[in-house]
Design an enzyme around this catalytic site. Sequence first.
Site, PDB file in Angstrom:
ATOM      1  N   GLN A 141     -22.095 -74.906 105.141  1.00 16.35           N
ATOM      2  CA  GLN A 141     -23.351 -75.591 104.819  1.00 16.35           C
ATOM      3  C   GLN A 141     -23.148 -77.103 104.712  1.00 16.35           C
ATOM      4  O   GLN A 141     -24.043 -77.881 105.069  1.00 16.35           O
ATOM      5  CB  GLN A 141     -23.964 -75.031 103.535  1.00 16.35           C
ATOM      6  N   GLN A 209       4.539 -74.661 103.297  1.00 10.83           N
ATOM      7  CA  GLN A 209       3.335 -74.412 104.081  1.00 10.83           C
ATOM      8  C   GLN A 209       2.567 -73.199 103.578  1.00 10.83           C
ATOM      9  O   GLN A 209       1.336 -73.167 103.637  1.00 10.83           O
ATOM     10  CB  GLN A 209       3.699 -74.229 105.557  1.00 10.83           C
ATOM     11  N   HIS A 212      -0.540 -73.372 101.291  1.00 10.36           N
ATOM     12  CA  HIS A 212      -1.891 -73.659 101.787  1.00 10.36           C
ATOM     13  C   HIS A 212      -2.770 -72.416 101.783  1.00 10.36           C
ATOM     14  O   HIS A 212      -3.995 -72.539 101.901  1.00 10.36           O
ATOM     15  CB  HIS A 212      -1.819 -74.245 103.201  1.00 10.36           C
ATOM     16  N   GLU A 239       0.938 -76.747 114.726  1.00  6.25           N
ATOM     17  CA  GLU A 239       0.558 -77.956 113.990  1.00  6.25           C
ATOM     18  C   GLU A 239       1.794 -78.782 113.623  1.00  6.25           C
ATOM     19  O   GLU A 239       1.857 -79.982 113.880  1.00  6.25           O
ATOM     20  CB  GLU A 239      -0.198 -77.553 112.728  1.00  6.25           C
ATOM     21  N   HIS A 240       2.768 -78.136 112.984  1.00  5.32           N
ATOM     22  CA  HIS A 240       4.008 -78.802 112.581  1.00  5.32           C
ATOM     23  C   HIS A 240       5.213 -78.118 113.227  1.00  5.32           C
ATOM     24  O   HIS A 240       5.267 -76.890 113.268  1.00  5.32           O
ATOM     25  CB  HIS A 240       4.221 -78.727 111.065  1.00  5.32           C
ATOM     26  N   ASP A 272       2.911 -85.018 104.736  1.00  2.00           N
ATOM     27  CA  ASP A 272       1.662 -84.642 104.071  1.00  2.00           C
ATOM     28  C   ASP A 272       1.257 -85.671 103.028  1.00  2.00           C
ATOM     29  O   ASP A 272       0.065 -85.957 102.864  1.00  2.00           O
ATOM     30  CB  ASP A 272       1.830 -83.285 103.375  1.00  2.00           C
ATOM     31  N   HIS A 331     -30.162 -94.437 145.594  1.00  2.00           N
ATOM     32  CA  HIS A 331     -28.976 -95.180 145.184  1.00  2.00           C
ATOM     33  C   HIS A 331     -28.700 -96.312 146.173  1.00  2.00           C
ATOM     34  O   HIS A 331     -28.357 -97.440 145.779  1.00  2.00           O
ATOM     35  CB  HIS A 331     -27.746 -94.249 145.108  1.00  2.00           C
TER      36      HIS A 331
END
Length: 337
Positions: A141, A209, A212, A239-240, A272, A331
């Site tokens: 939202q 990690q 998370h 990602e890493h 990080d 054109h």
Amino acid sequence: MSVAEIVDDVRLRGDGALREWSMRFDDAEPARAIPAEGFSEKAVLALADRVRRWHEEQWPTDIRLEVEPGVELERRWVPLRSVGIYVPRSLVSTLVMCAVPAQVARVERIVVVTPPQGAGLVAAAAALLGIDEVWAVGGPQAIAALAYGTETIACVDKIVGPGNTYVNEAKLLVSRDVAIDLPAGPSEVVVVLGRGGDPEIAELELAAQAEHGADAVCEIVDGEDLDRALAEVERRAPEHVVLLGEAVALAGRIRNAGAVFVGDHSPVASGDYATGGNHVLPTNGWARSVGGLGLETFLKPVTLQRLTASGLALVRPTVEELAAIENMPAHAAAVVR
């Protein structure tokens, strides 16, 4: 109710839908976040300083070229007017990673949305950075509110920041109508443990990690055969990537990764929280085609073309011939002056 239905409901009904979904998922009405008291400033300001210095070095160069006599092209970089930042619950470091580059790029309006729990911390960190538009609202939202606007939250030109699966789904849905940075989250790390690498360090990286959430991807790749390990990293595009032991030799060969941490003394956590390198990075294989957040995320190039009368006369035959091939007579007519 699906993410698509939530997004569409907020798009159509604005604040009413935003309030209902926030009460349902967070048991709180959307409101301006009030900065928490007793907030420790030192670490946030230290990180912000390093992020600022690193991103100031990333300014792209404006270019101008006379491709033919009387035909000049120019490409200049300009800041976006407004950016919405999604900050996961209490992650003040993510606020810094997104807001400071936007400030370096000279974005005029920066608005932050973050779940109600922990919104005070995020608002306090935002105040340190000089940002005062922070809304205590999260989830799909919040993404819909940034994309389409409501009676109280004006829409933005681009949405950035990581989130959970539902937030990323919402970002991808609204990307039909507003720009986004990239789908970032859930978190991923692949540790390549080469010969001589310390298994305890590898386990520390996985544990960090895993904090998370249960959906974090935490894996070790055997680095005994470096070519095979490289192929595995390239396939996963994580990602890493952490390179330990002899696997550090792969650093310059990795193409598909959000960020690469090289050697025993380069933990992901340092990136990080402290180095200044951006930690908003592509996940779910997106590192094959996009990189992490950078200064250019908050800029866009504008191309200018200037022709003199002689320059137009010089390129007119090319236009006329291509217009004939493509059956575009208007054109061809447009270059006759």
